[in-house]
Design a protein around this motif. Sequence first.
Motif, short mmCIF file in Angstrom:
data_model
loop_
_atom_site.label_atom_id
_atom_site.label_comp_id
_atom_site.label_asym_id
_atom_site.label_seq_id
_atom_site.Cartn_x
_atom_site.Cartn_y
_atom_site.Cartn_z
N ALA A 36 -24.68 -3.20 -4.25
CA ALA A 36 -25.10 -4.25 -3.32
C ALA A 36 -24.73 -3.84 -1.89
O ALA A 36 -25.48 -4.11 -0.95
N ALA A 37 -23.58 -3.19 -1.73
CA ALA A 37 -23.17 -2.73 -0.39
C ALA A 37 -24.18 -1.73 0.15
O ALA A 37 -24.60 -1.81 1.31
N THR A 38 -24.63 -0.82 -0.71
CA THR A 38 -25.65 0.15 -0.30
C THR A 38 -26.91 -0.56 0.17
O THR A 38 -27.50 -0.20 1.18
N LEU A 39 -27.29 -1.61 -0.59
CA LEU A 39 -28.52 -2.35 -0.24
C LEU A 39 -28.37 -3.11 1.06
O LEU A 39 -29.36 -3.51 1.67
N MET A 40 -27.13 -3.35 1.50
CA MET A 40 -26.93 -4.02 2.79
C MET A 40 -26.76 -2.98 3.91
O MET A 40 -26.35 -3.33 5.02
N GLY A 41 -27.02 -1.73 3.60
CA GLY A 41 -26.98 -0.70 4.63
C GLY A 41 -25.59 -0.16 4.92
O GLY A 41 -25.39 0.56 5.89
N ILE A 42 -24.60 -0.49 4.07
CA ILE A 42 -23.24 0.02 4.27
C ILE A 42 -23.18 1.46 3.78
O ILE A 42 -23.68 1.78 2.70
N ARG A 43 -22.59 2.34 4.60
CA ARG A 43 -22.51 3.75 4.22
C ARG A 43 -21.34 3.96 3.26
O ARG A 43 -20.21 4.21 3.65
N VAL A 44 -21.67 3.83 1.98
CA VAL A 44 -20.65 3.77 0.94
C VAL A 44 -19.83 5.06 0.85
O VAL A 44 -18.61 5.02 0.72
N LYS A 45 -20.49 6.20 0.96
CA LYS A 45 -19.74 7.46 0.81
C LYS A 45 -18.71 7.64 1.92
O LYS A 45 -17.61 8.13 1.68
N GLN A 46 -19.07 7.22 3.13
CA GLN A 46 -18.11 7.33 4.24
C GLN A 46 -16.90 6.46 3.97
O GLN A 46 -15.77 6.82 4.30
N LEU A 47 -17.13 5.29 3.35
CA LEU A 47 -16.00 4.40 3.08
C LEU A 47 -15.12 4.95 1.96
O LEU A 47 -13.92 4.78 1.98
N TYR A 48 -15.75 5.64 0.98
CA TYR A 48 -14.94 6.29 -0.04
C TYR A 48 -14.07 7.36 0.60
O TYR A 48 -12.90 7.54 0.25
N ALA A 49 -14.64 8.09 1.57
CA ALA A 49 -13.86 9.12 2.28
C ALA A 49 -12.68 8.46 2.98
O ALA A 49 -11.53 8.90 2.86
N LEU A 50 -12.96 7.36 3.68
CA LEU A 50 -11.90 6.65 4.39
C LEU A 50 -10.82 6.20 3.40
O LEU A 50 -9.62 6.32 3.65
N ASN A 51 -11.26 5.72 2.24
CA ASN A 51 -10.32 5.26 1.23
C ASN A 51 -9.34 6.37 0.84
O ASN A 51 -8.14 6.18 0.86
N TRP A 52 -9.87 7.55 0.49
CA TRP A 52 -8.98 8.60 -0.01
C TRP A 52 -8.13 9.18 1.12
O TRP A 52 -7.00 9.61 0.89
N ILE A 53 -8.65 9.15 2.34
CA ILE A 53 -7.83 9.59 3.48
C ILE A 53 -6.66 8.62 3.66
O ILE A 53 -5.50 9.02 3.79
N LEU A 54 -6.97 7.31 3.63
CA LEU A 54 -5.91 6.30 3.78
C LEU A 54 -4.85 6.46 2.69
O LEU A 54 -3.65 6.41 2.98
N VAL A 55 -5.31 6.64 1.47
CA VAL A 55 -4.39 6.76 0.34
C VAL A 55 -3.46 7.95 0.55
O VAL A 55 -2.23 7.84 0.40
N CYS A 56 -4.02 9.10 0.92
CA CYS A 56 -3.21 10.30 1.08
C CYS A 56 -2.29 10.19 2.30
O CYS A 56 -1.13 10.61 2.24
N VAL A 57 -2.79 9.62 3.39
CA VAL A 57 -1.96 9.50 4.58
C VAL A 57 -0.80 8.53 4.32
O VAL A 57 0.35 8.82 4.68
N LEU A 58 -1.07 7.42 3.67
CA LEU A 58 0.00 6.46 3.36
C LEU A 58 1.07 7.12 2.48
O LEU A 58 2.26 6.98 2.74
N SER A 59 0.65 7.84 1.44
CA SER A 59 1.62 8.51 0.57
C SER A 59 2.41 9.53 1.38
O SER A 59 3.63 9.67 1.21
N GLY A 60 1.70 10.26 2.25
CA GLY A 60 2.36 11.28 3.07
C GLY A 60 3.41 10.66 3.98
O GLY A 60 4.52 11.19 4.13
N ILE A 61 3.07 9.51 4.57
CA ILE A 61 4.04 8.84 5.44
C ILE A 61 5.26 8.40 4.63
O ILE A 61 6.40 8.53 5.08
N ALA A 62 5.00 7.91 3.41
CA ALA A 62 6.13 7.56 2.54
C ALA A 62 7.02 8.78 2.34
O ALA A 62 8.26 8.69 2.32
N GLY A 63 6.41 9.96 2.20
CA GLY A 63 7.18 11.20 2.04
C GLY A 63 8.03 11.48 3.27
O GLY A 63 9.21 11.83 3.16
N LEU A 64 7.45 11.30 4.45
CA LEU A 64 8.20 11.53 5.69
C LEU A 64 9.36 10.54 5.81
O LEU A 64 10.42 10.88 6.32
#
Lengths: 235, 292
Positions: free
Chosen positions: B178-206
């Motif tokens: 449904a998000a795709t049908l509303m013109g939301i760029r789903v793949k870009q948001l998946y990219a953002l998701n995994w970047i956020l996940v990795c950066v948050l874990s990395g900050i926890a490491g720091l």
Amino acid sequence: MLQVEGLSVSYGPVTALDGVSLAVSKGECVALLGSNGAGKTTLLRTISGLVKARLGSVSLDGKAIDGMSPENRVRKGLCHVPERRRIFPGLTVLENLEVATAPWRRFGASIATDLDRVFELFPRLRERRPQYGWSLSGGEQQMLAIGRALMSRPSVLLLDEPSLGLAPLLAEEVYARLSEISAMGVTMLLVEQNTAMALSVASRGYVLEHGHVVLAGASTDLITNPRVREAYLGA
Amino acid sequence: MSAQVLQLAINALAAGCIYAVVALSVEIAYESTGVVNFAAGQLVTAGALIGLSAVAYTKFNFLPAYLLVIVGMSMIGIVFLICVYLPLRRQSVLTIVIGTVGVGIFIQNVMLLTWGPLPKSVRSPMGSGAIKFGDVSVSLHVLYVIGVTALLIIGMYLLLYRSSLGRQFRATAQDPEAATLMGIRVKQLYALNWILVCVLSGIAGLLFAPMWLVDVTSGDNIGLKAFAAIMIGGFGSVPGAILGGIIVGAIEIFGAFYVSSAFKDALVFALMFLFLLVRPQGIFGERAADRA
């Protein structure tokens, strides 16, 4: 405005559409009729880009859009209201409407006039603004699905069974709003099992059977056509 | 409250903050893709070790070093997206979950080859100073951990619930088609998701590295505690992940002091089992309707 030429789609060995052609002119409302499994939903999904065609072509404003992603088709003004509404259950009514402005909204752009337009059509949505999508009734969800699509500023709306699962009075209400939207100049391709209702709004119709267009004509002709009356109007 | 209890409470809050950040990263991945990220612990270690090398490389200029860590973790996120998530996206969620286990093992072994097995000590950007409040002495690093965590939580809240990007993010999580049908760029948001996940874990490491020694396995335990935190707080609830993290930190620190430091992990997981038995939806539970 919207042109479909010789479209064929298969799911594995099963042919869902076999050489379907149709055209919808600017501002027109066209109904797509047919029984379950005739390929109506597949046709809409192919037009919006969710399904890839094996053969044939879809064009918008005279330009082929076959290679275009569904997201970009929305940016070209093609918006598909999917079957069973598919509103976002964990977003509020307002958020559901706001999220659909993604294709055109630039930072800081106002969506107030777009919201007003939707709330004028569906005053109920204005009252329900802070409620989550899942808490709405079926009729309200359908109104939200249509309103959400309008927020993307479409020039062509594809509607898949907007009356599905609605009580007759609510279905009539939805159809009254659809004819208002049509009067605003939005082009519509309407899939509907409720043939009489669809033909009351649409000026023309196509009848799909087993992936083929078997009949096409003006609504007034279709509604008196013996074949349509027997198969879809129960007369 | 005695000074000693206060001292313990502050240390518990700092440990809890680290679990909360990791739990938050796991929760965001789960909310937006339905995937439980079992590589969280290894990503935490990666953040700590990349931080260690980056700080050495920039000769103790912490700001550029930490920016390097964020860039590095983002790249891991994009590699994960391209090599694991997108190819497996049409498979069942379980397949992707197992994929994250594989990624965790892969990252751990790359780290073993790069940094070797020996534990390392890591400096804090706050130095080793402490502030005295009466009889209570609080290290600057602990205050820094609590402050950074608070900022991260506020930032995540604003991003997810107060921005149009966040709305698109949540819409995609609830119904990608449904998000795709509303013109939301789903793949870009998946990219953002995994970047956020990795950066948050990395900050926890720091954040954790200067408090404990770092080796290639030290994140594993943190990852497990983060899962315990999520079970306790409630799967599918962001506030639950944060509260769960702080509860786990508290049990660990107070348990180590009043019961036995040998039993501190056992106490955490005992509480997790208790929750699974008595209240499996956790403290906040999940709004089941979100996943309709």
